[in-house]
Design an enzyme around this catalytic site. Sequence first.
Site, PDB file in Angstrom:
ATOM      1  N   GLY A   1       0.722  -1.172  -0.046  1.00  0.00           N
ATOM      2  CA  GLY A   1      -0.041   0.134   0.131  1.00  0.00           C
ATOM      3  C   GLY A   1       0.813   1.338   0.086  1.00  0.00           C
ATOM      4  O   GLY A   1       1.886   1.295  -0.685  1.00  0.00           O
TER       5      GLY A   1
ATOM      6  N   GLU B   1      20.145  -5.942 -22.376  1.00  0.00           N
ATOM      7  CA  GLU B   1      20.552  -7.085 -23.501  1.00  0.00           C
ATOM      8  C   GLU B   1      19.528  -7.511 -24.410  1.00  0.00           C
ATOM      9  O   GLU B   1      19.395  -8.565 -24.669  1.00  0.00           O
ATOM     10  CB  GLU B   1      20.965  -8.386 -22.567  1.00  0.00           C
ATOM     11  CG  GLU B   1      21.782  -7.987 -21.220  1.00  0.00           C
ATOM     12  CD  GLU B   1      23.358  -7.537 -21.884  1.00  0.00           C
ATOM     13  OE1 GLU B   1      23.415  -7.053 -22.648  1.00  0.00           O
ATOM     14  OE2 GLU B   1      24.341  -7.879 -21.171  1.00  0.00           O
TER      15      GLU B   1
END
Length: 373
Positions: free
Chosen positions: A327, A351
Amino acid sequence: MVRDFVRREVEPVAAEHDREDTVPHGLIDRMKELGLFGITVPEEYGGMGLDYTTFASIFEELSKGFMTLSGAIGTHHILTYVLTHYGTEEQKQRFLPDLASGRKRGGLALTEPSGGTDMANLQTTATKNGEEYTINGTKMFITNGRYGDMFCLLARTDPDMEPRHKGISCFVVEKGGDGFTVGRDLDKLGYRGLDTSELIFDNFAVPEDNLIGGKEGAGFGMVMSGLETGRINIAARAVGVAQAAFEAAIKYSQGRETFGKPISEHQAIQLKLADMATKIQAARLLVYDAAAKKDTGQRVDLESGMAKLFASEVCLEVAMESMRVHGGAGYIKDLPVERYYRDAPLMVIGEGTNEIMRLVIAKQLLRLPEYQL
């Protein structure tokens, strides 16, 4: 060994280095002492000569504590891989011992301002002049760019060659001398505490002895093979960050109470925890499957692509779900959850973007004998 290092030395200072965007030189020095700059470098050249399964587990553990740290040895190991598998014996003797010990830090100079995915069309050139090559061009998003010492650089040696990827060669470029400048350092969303920089080459002279393998036109294949290991390490990083986010969520859920009981007893939270843990384990198995096949000497374009794609997407999802479980507490910087959320996109992009990973996977699937009509 690595797990203890992360728990005792990395985790207590990770938030500070992330917040201040300061390079943890002391921790990097400790990684050198632990041999982590030479994980897969053969013992005869000063490395540990370990397998890729162990390699992946090291990246997972480092990333669980502070993903940034794994970056110091990520593309460094692509350079050592390319040298180990394609370098001449003289090049191995000259470069690998210093790289394996960490006396020299390496990196990969591939991506350019115009892009990195379309590797075959890179713009940096290397022109032969007697016993030297003259390098001209700019590389972008280079990890270890500021504090690294040498780089695996791709440059075009034959501008007229078709197909174009056959005109690309691979060099070891070392800092020092006129014409090699580290440009701006990039201010990143996540992956903070590690230098990511621009490299500028303006008539920079490189000895012909630094042409990896002593052969022009072979650089594309060398780096593509090295990127298989890069994708394994990126996937392992994603698993590490996802595991850290999950552990933060499950611990928080048992201490946080609403409506008279811990939120871990609410079914809505339990469903999240179950999905998170299951997906992380599936991602981990893909990573170690790719690593195990790499250990046999096979090409793992398909497996490493799958691992990188799935693990990075899981990491992004789990980081978000962990924030949901926390939260408001997960949105502030008092807890590391928001760092996991900022670090996760690197693995989606790095990558090779996940869009490209899907194309790589499909291309490899269509080549498999069992799927031929």
